[in-house]
Design a protein around this motif. Structure first.
Motif, short mmCIF file in Angstrom:
data_model
loop_
_atom_site.label_atom_id
_atom_site.label_comp_id
_atom_site.label_asym_id
_atom_site.label_seq_id
_atom_site.Cartn_x
_atom_site.Cartn_y
_atom_site.Cartn_z
N ALA A 13 -85.13 -82.35 32.45
CA ALA A 13 -85.18 -82.07 31.02
C ALA A 13 -84.18 -82.94 30.27
O ALA A 13 -83.12 -83.28 30.80
CB ALA A 13 -84.89 -80.60 30.76
N PRO A 14 -84.51 -83.31 29.01
CA PRO A 14 -83.62 -84.18 28.22
C PRO A 14 -82.46 -83.42 27.58
O PRO A 14 -82.02 -83.75 26.48
CB PRO A 14 -84.57 -84.75 27.16
CG PRO A 14 -85.56 -83.67 26.95
CD PRO A 14 -85.78 -83.02 28.31
N VAL A 15 -81.98 -82.39 28.25
CA VAL A 15 -80.84 -81.62 27.78
C VAL A 15 -79.91 -81.41 28.97
O VAL A 15 -80.23 -81.78 30.10
CB VAL A 15 -81.26 -80.26 27.19
CG1 VAL A 15 -82.10 -80.45 25.94
CG2 VAL A 15 -82.04 -79.44 28.23
N SER A 16 -78.76 -80.82 28.74
CA SER A 16 -77.84 -80.56 29.83
C SER A 16 -78.46 -79.54 30.80
O SER A 16 -79.36 -78.78 30.43
CB SER A 16 -76.52 -80.02 29.30
OG SER A 16 -76.67 -78.70 28.81
N VAL A 17 -77.95 -79.53 32.02
CA VAL A 17 -78.45 -78.57 33.01
C VAL A 17 -78.20 -77.14 32.53
O VAL A 17 -79.06 -76.26 32.71
CB VAL A 17 -77.79 -78.81 34.38
CG1 VAL A 17 -78.19 -77.72 35.37
CG2 VAL A 17 -78.17 -80.17 34.93
N ASP A 18 -77.06 -76.91 31.91
CA ASP A 18 -76.77 -75.56 31.40
C ASP A 18 -77.82 -75.13 30.38
O ASP A 18 -78.33 -74.01 30.43
CB ASP A 18 -75.38 -75.53 30.77
CG ASP A 18 -74.27 -75.53 31.80
OD1 ASP A 18 -74.57 -75.39 32.99
OD2 ASP A 18 -73.10 -75.69 31.41
N GLU A 19 -78.13 -76.02 29.44
CA GLU A 19 -79.12 -75.68 28.41
C GLU A 19 -80.50 -75.50 29.02
O GLU A 19 -81.24 -74.58 28.66
CB GLU A 19 -79.15 -76.78 27.35
CG GLU A 19 -77.91 -76.87 26.48
CD GLU A 19 -77.96 -78.05 25.53
OE1 GLU A 19 -78.09 -77.81 24.32
OE2 GLU A 19 -77.88 -79.21 25.99
#
Length: 290
Positions: free
Chosen positions: A64-70
């Motif tokens: 995903a193009p977001v952080s792993v946390d997000e």
């Protein structure tokens, strides 16, 4: 079938004399400890605490193009993370290697289609030996997020000469002027929505906007000096530092009140975002890379 593990059992780390916390600066150093432990006859119930960025095995989240946390928060909230639902299998006795490092638990998670991050939290609830980076013990925010209570436990700090820097880093934050302004505006919008959250968000908005205004006034007053490209700094010592923080709205009494309000705001957010199985998607160090 056993239910998915809850948030490591409420207060899983309640101190007991037999429990050992071993903290080191990096995960590579913890892996070296595990390698040496594997060479002995000692096979304690153990766990290695690490962030989701180290443990995640969900390919969609990792891509995903977001952080792993997000990405993890979004997948868990939408009940779209199969490994999360299988975390209890990996935490069951005899499934994960008794003595393991992060890579070992990740490999087991991939084999069983289960989440190593949440499994490690469940394993830690009953572990006699818990390995973790410094911040998991030294940073109050991380300790609170993971309900870590080391009272009565044996705490071993590897390379203790680094502790002072680790404590300083844990008590520091870097926030840009734009981010501070955006946070104040977001809190003000949340307060304007009314409801039970208004009494929580309004004073937080006032505090954040007050800090931003103080920073602007300090900069305009000539108290700062260049410290790099597009960066400036000011420093205070002793009573002058206490006076400066009080002027910014961060005196001892104010910090205590703001801390309580922040905890209330987090509780409100958890009420909105709690995922299935009892985990809040944001449980654990937020945005951390420990």
């Amino acid at each position: 079938a056993a239910a998915p593990p809850r948030r490591a059992g409420g207060k899983p780390f309640a101190g007991r004399a037999a429990r050992i916390f071993y903290a080191s600066r990096t995960h590579s150093q913890l892996a070296q400890v595990v390698r040496e432990l594997k060479r002995t006859a000692y096979t304690p119930k153990m766990a290695v605490l690490a962030s989701r960025s180290h443990y995640c095995v969900n390919k969609k989240v990792l891509a995903a193009p977001v952080s792993v946390d997000e990405g993890c928060d979004a997948a868990v909230s939408a009940a779209a993370c199969a490994p999360f639902r299988g975390a209890h299998r990996l935490a069951a006795p005899g499934v994960a290697p008794t003595v393991h490092d992060v890579e070992d638990l990740v490999a087991a998670g991939k084999r069983h289609g289960a989440c190593p991050y949440h499994a490690s939290r469940a394993l830690a609830a009953a572990a006699d030996l818990v390995l973790c980076p410094y911040s998991y013990l030294l940073d109050p925010a991380v300790r609170a997020a993971l309900d870590i209570d080391a009272d009565g436990a044996v705490v071993v700090i590897d390379e203790g000469h680094n502790v002072e820097d680790a404590c300083r880093e844990g008590g520091s934050a870097s926030v840009g002027a734009r981010a501070l302004s955006d946070a104040g505006a977001a809190l003000a919008r949340a307060a304007a929505m009314g409801g039970s959250g208004a009494a929580v968000y309004a004073p937080l908005a006032t505090a954040v906007n007050g800090i931003a205004a103080w920073l602007r006034a300090t900069a305009d007053g000539g108290s700062v000096r260049p410290s790099g490209y597009d960066a400036f700094e000011a420093s205070w010592a002793g009573p002058a530092a206490a006076s400066a923080l009080t002027g910014a709205g961060l005196g001892p009494a104010a910090v205590k009140v703001l801390g309580e309000l922040l905890n209330q705001a987090r509780a409100l957010e958890d009420g909105l975002d709690r995922g299935p199985g009892g985990f809040a998607p944001g449980d654990g160090p937020r945005g951390g890379s420990q």
